[in-house]
Design a protein around this motif. Structure first.
Motif, short mmCIF file in Angstrom:
data_model
loop_
_atom_site.label_atom_id
_atom_site.label_comp_id
_atom_site.label_asym_id
_atom_site.label_seq_id
_atom_site.Cartn_x
_atom_site.Cartn_y
_atom_site.Cartn_z
N MET A 385 0.83 -1.21 0.00
CA MET A 385 0.00 0.00 0.00
C MET A 385 0.87 1.26 0.00
SD MET A 385 -3.14 -1.10 2.51
CE MET A 385 -4.07 0.37 2.10
N ARG A 386 2.03 1.20 0.68
CA ARG A 386 2.95 2.35 0.65
C ARG A 386 3.47 2.57 -0.76
NH1 ARG A 386 8.54 3.27 1.62
NH2 ARG A 386 8.87 5.39 2.43
N CYS A 387 3.77 1.49 -1.45
CA CYS A 387 4.21 1.62 -2.84
C CYS A 387 3.11 2.20 -3.72
CB CYS A 387 4.64 0.25 -3.38
SG CYS A 387 6.17 -0.38 -2.65
N GLN A 388 1.87 1.82 -3.45
CA GLN A 388 0.75 2.37 -4.21
C GLN A 388 0.63 3.88 -4.00
OE1 GLN A 388 -2.67 -0.05 -3.13
NE2 GLN A 388 -2.54 -1.14 -5.09
N ARG A 389 0.86 4.32 -2.74
CA ARG A 389 0.80 5.77 -2.48
C ARG A 389 1.92 6.51 -3.22
NH1 ARG A 389 -0.50 3.97 2.81
NH2 ARG A 389 1.67 4.26 3.50
N ILE A 390 3.10 5.87 -3.27
CA ILE A 390 4.20 6.50 -4.01
C ILE A 390 3.87 6.60 -5.49
CG2 ILE A 390 6.62 6.21 -4.69
CD1 ILE A 390 7.13 4.90 -1.99
N ILE A 391 3.26 5.54 -6.01
CA ILE A 391 2.89 5.55 -7.43
C ILE A 391 1.82 6.62 -7.69
CG2 ILE A 391 1.71 4.19 -9.20
CD1 ILE A 391 3.22 1.76 -8.15
N GLN A 392 0.89 6.76 -6.74
CA GLN A 392 -0.14 7.78 -6.90
C GLN A 392 0.49 9.18 -6.95
OE1 GLN A 392 -3.33 7.22 -7.49
NE2 GLN A 392 -3.66 9.42 -7.74
N ASN A 393 1.50 9.37 -6.12
CA ASN A 393 2.22 10.65 -6.16
C ASN A 393 2.95 10.85 -7.48
OD1 ASN A 393 1.43 11.52 -3.62
ND2 ASN A 393 3.18 10.60 -2.58
N LEU A 394 3.51 9.76 -8.00
CA LEU A 394 4.19 9.84 -9.29
C LEU A 394 3.21 10.22 -10.39
CD1 LEU A 394 6.63 6.78 -9.20
CD2 LEU A 394 7.25 9.19 -9.38
N LEU A 395 2.01 9.62 -10.35
CA LEU A 395 1.00 9.94 -11.36
C LEU A 395 0.58 11.41 -11.27
CD1 LEU A 395 -1.24 6.74 -11.26
CD2 LEU A 395 0.24 7.49 -13.12
N THR A 396 0.42 11.86 -10.03
CA THR A 396 0.05 13.27 -9.85
C THR A 396 1.17 14.18 -10.34
OG1 THR A 396 -1.26 12.66 -7.94
CG2 THR A 396 -0.74 15.00 -8.19
N PHE A 397 2.41 13.80 -10.01
CA PHE A 397 3.56 14.59 -10.43
C PHE A 397 3.66 14.66 -11.96
CE2 PHE A 397 8.04 14.41 -11.78
CZ PHE A 397 8.41 15.70 -11.43
N SER A 398 3.35 13.55 -12.63
CA SER A 398 3.45 13.53 -14.09
C SER A 398 2.22 14.14 -14.76
CB SER A 398 3.64 12.09 -14.58
OG SER A 398 2.54 11.29 -14.18
N ARG A 399 1.34 14.74 -13.98
CA ARG A 399 0.18 15.50 -14.50
C ARG A 399 -0.79 14.61 -15.26
NH1 ARG A 399 3.11 18.12 -11.64
NH2 ARG A 399 3.71 20.30 -11.93
N GLN A 400 -1.06 13.43 -14.72
CA GLN A 400 -1.98 12.53 -15.39
C GLN A 400 -3.38 12.57 -14.78
OE1 GLN A 400 -1.22 10.80 -18.19
NE2 GLN A 400 0.65 12.01 -18.07
N ASP A 401 -3.53 13.12 -13.56
CA ASP A 401 -4.84 13.19 -12.93
C ASP A 401 -5.63 14.37 -13.47
OD1 ASP A 401 -4.24 11.01 -11.51
OD2 ASP A 401 -3.87 12.04 -9.60
N GLU A 402 -6.93 14.23 -13.56
CA GLU A 402 -7.79 15.30 -14.03
C GLU A 402 -8.70 15.77 -12.90
OE1 GLU A 402 -9.96 14.16 -17.45
OE2 GLU A 402 -8.22 14.12 -18.78
N TYR A 403 -8.86 17.08 -12.79
CA TYR A 403 -9.71 17.67 -11.76
C TYR A 403 -10.65 18.67 -12.42
CZ TYR A 403 -6.41 15.86 -8.28
OH TYR A 403 -5.62 15.05 -7.50
N SER A 404 -11.83 18.79 -11.85
CA SER A 404 -12.76 19.82 -12.31
C SER A 404 -12.69 21.00 -11.35
CB SER A 404 -14.19 19.27 -12.37
OG SER A 404 -14.61 18.83 -11.09
N PHE A 405 -12.69 22.21 -11.90
CA PHE A 405 -12.58 23.43 -11.11
C PHE A 405 -13.95 24.04 -10.88
CE2 PHE A 405 -7.95 25.07 -11.42
CZ PHE A 405 -7.50 23.79 -11.14
N GLU A 406 -14.19 24.49 -9.66
CA GLU A 406 -15.43 25.16 -9.29
C GLU A 406 -15.14 26.07 -8.10
OE1 GLU A 406 -18.07 22.01 -8.36
OE2 GLU A 406 -16.89 21.29 -6.67
#
Length: 586
Positions: A385-406
């Motif tokens: 699970m710690r590795c998954q959190r690191i990977i999630q941070n990597l994905l966020t760092f590489s700008r792959q997550d999408e967010y809606s602004f409001e």
């Protein structure tokens, strides 16, 4: 020599040569004349003190008229202003029953007349004569004269019997004419006093003109200075900032009065001592333009061009900084390959990690607590699970997550973040202090992303206090303060302040770099602040850092309020683009 004759002595003292019978009459007349002269001097002195350089023509005339009427009776006052041999302004006051009622005045009060050539024949001959001859012109028989213009005909219809025109001179040049018109005759004795008034009025008008000219140049310069979209700063020889433009104020997110007077190295880099080498000193020493690209305390990269400034005596006056924010360009080059690599690695590792974590959870369900393998399987699950959190941070760092602004209320974001991390913080015997700004305006953003930033900053604050506690021989209860504020007018800020170990000055420029960490091995990935900065920049904001080693740190998430609105156009479903959430890649 002793004067024996009493009469001769009195005549020499008083200047009155008369018989004893008329002595007191002439003495009274002499006293009246001296009193009148003193009153004239007093009026001129009052005019000098009461006319300011920022007064309008109306205010100047309203100031003059009551004082003039103390000694001279008149019914109309005209003021003509001349610039570059052109009559550019005519102000007329009509005085009724000596009660100073000013107003309609031949419908010419402060009237901007057409530019009339003085050398031509488009103005009244009397006014032209007063201007060209540069001397006072008194007309006692005005009522019997044939009118030379429509204005003179109108004055005669009003019963004007006498007029006097006095040129206003400045630097041997006619800048205007003061005209008085009265239904009674003026005296020759009025001319010297009116000439003195005209001289003083000339000085006042010239001062007003020069003041307006300087103010106009100052306004034009400041408008030009503020119109530059890049940063402009003027720094004196003591490294103090004396002038900034609007772009610099918005960049530093401080009020202008808070910026002026600061040391440049303190404002730009958060240093307490000057830089070594110092760009400003280098420019002054070499008398040549210099260039430097540096990363500021706000983790923003500036291209700085420094220009020396000298006085007319060639004495060093200071340095002008022209700086351009190139953070996005530099970071995009620096992190593009790293981001692509991180995204690839994250996707490749996600599949096997999912199997590892899932299978370990299944094994935990089937393994009794008494089994010697239970703890080993639990460790496998935790590490997965710690590795998954690191990977999630990597994905966020590489700008792959999408967010809606409001529209987001940062106070609510802070409350939700506190509900998630307050237990971990208080469990470590750390005190939490919350100070939320009551009327905080909403910002355009993503609540989940901003919440992640605040959680990262608060956990870092907790770790800093924990590190200080472990390294110190004397236990002191730590404190984390989180507060929201408006800074100033165009920005909303969230401050996380801790009493932890602080950050070394040399490390501050690197804390936002990916994989850079000051924590012990295994305690941090070095991605938390980098991810947080990326989220802040996606909101057109940034994170400010101020830290003192051994005393604590302050991290400020600063988000702008003035989000530009897109043009209102209907989308494919009939919904306006303005009302639809904006999809932004982080």
């Amino acid at each position: 020599m002793v004067i024996a004759n009493k009469k001769v002595l009195i005549e020499k003292l008083t200047g009155i040569h008369s018989s004893k019978k008329s002595y007191y009459v002439e003495l009274k007349k002499k006293i009246s004349e001296i009193t009148r002269q003193n009153l004239q001097l007093e009026i001129i002195n009052q005019l000098t003190k009461s006319i300011g350089v920022d007064m309008t023509f109306k205010q100047i005339l309203e100031n003059i008229i009551p004082k003039l009427q103390v000694l001279i009776s008149f019914d109309i006052l005209n003021l003509y202003i001349i610039e570059q041999d052109r009559l550019v302004n005519q102000s007329t006051f009509l005085v009724e029953n000596n009660n100073h009622k000013h107003g309609k005045a031949l419908a010419k009060y402060n009237q901007q007349v057409e530019h009339l050539e003085i050398k031509g024949q488009q103005i009244s001959p009397t006014l032209k004569k007063a201007i060209t001859e540069n001397k006072p012109l008194l007309r006692r028989s005005f009522k019997q004269e044939k009118p030379a213009s429509a204005e003179e005909e109108e004055l005669q219809a009003m019963g004007i019997a006498s007029t006097v025109l006095i040129p206003l001179m400045a630097k041997n040049k006619t800048i205007g004419v003061l005209e008085l018109a009265s239904k009674t005759d003026f005296n020759d004795g009025d001319l010297p006093f009116l000439s003195q008034v005209a001289d003083q009025l000339s000085v006042c008008l010239e001062n007003v003109r020069l003041y307006k000219e300087v103010w106009q140049h100052k306004h034009e310069w400041e408008t030009t200075f503020s119109a530059v979209t890049d940063l402009l700063m003027f720094i004196n020889n003591n490294h103090e900032i004396l002038r900034v433009n609007r772009a610099a104020i918005e960049f530093f997110t401080h009020r202008e009065e808070d910026i002026l007077g600061q040391k440049c190295y303190r404002l730009l880099y958060g240093r307490e001592t000057k830089c070594n080498p110092c760009l400003a000193e280098q420019v002054i020493k070499t008398n040549q333009t210099a260039y430097l690209q540096s990363r500021t305390r706000f983790h923003r990269v500036l291209d700085i061009f420094a220009y020396p400034a000298y006085t007319e005596q060639n004495t060093p006056l200071g340095v002008t900084y022209y700086a351009k924010d190139v953070t996005r360009f530099v970071d995009s080059i620096k992190f593009v390959s790293l981001g692509e690599m991180s995204a690839g690695v994250a996707h490749e590792l996600n599949s096997p990690l999912t199997a590892i974590v899932g299978n370990s959870q299944l094994l935990l369900r089937e393994t009794p607590l008494s089994s010697p393998h239970y703890q080993l399987i639990k460790d496998i699950k935790s590490c997965g699970m710690r590795c998954q959190r690191i990977i999630q941070n990597l994905l966020t760092f590489s700008r792959q997550d999408e967010y809606s602004f409001e529209e987001v209320d940062l106070n609510q974001v802070v409350e939700r973040a506190l509900s998630l991390v307050s237990y971990q913080i208080e469990k470590n015997k750390i005190e939490l202090s919350k100070k939320l700004y009551a009327s905080l305006p909403p910002v355009l953003g993503n609540a989940q992303g901003l919440e992640q930033v605040i959680i990262n900053l608060m956990l870092n604050a907790k770790d800093a206090i924990y590190t200080k506690t472990k390294e110190s021989d004397h236990y002191r209860k730590g404190l984390i303060t989180i507060k929201t504020r408006v800074q100033p007018e165009k920005f909303v800020a969230v401050d996380i302040i801790d009493t932890g170990c602080g950050i070394d000055t040399s490390s501050i420029p690197h804390v936002f770099n990916p994989f850079y960490t000051t924590k012990r091995a295994g305690q941090g990935t070095g991605l938390g602040l980098s991810v947080s900065l990326g989220i802040a920049q996606a909101h057109r904001g940034f994170i400010d850092v101020d830290s003192v080693p051994g005393k604590g740190s302050r991290f400020s998430l600063i988000i702008p309020l003035d989000e530009p609105k897109p043009d209102r156009e209907d989308g494919p479903n009939g919904q306006s683009e303005e009302n639809r959430p904006q999809e932004v890649k982080l």
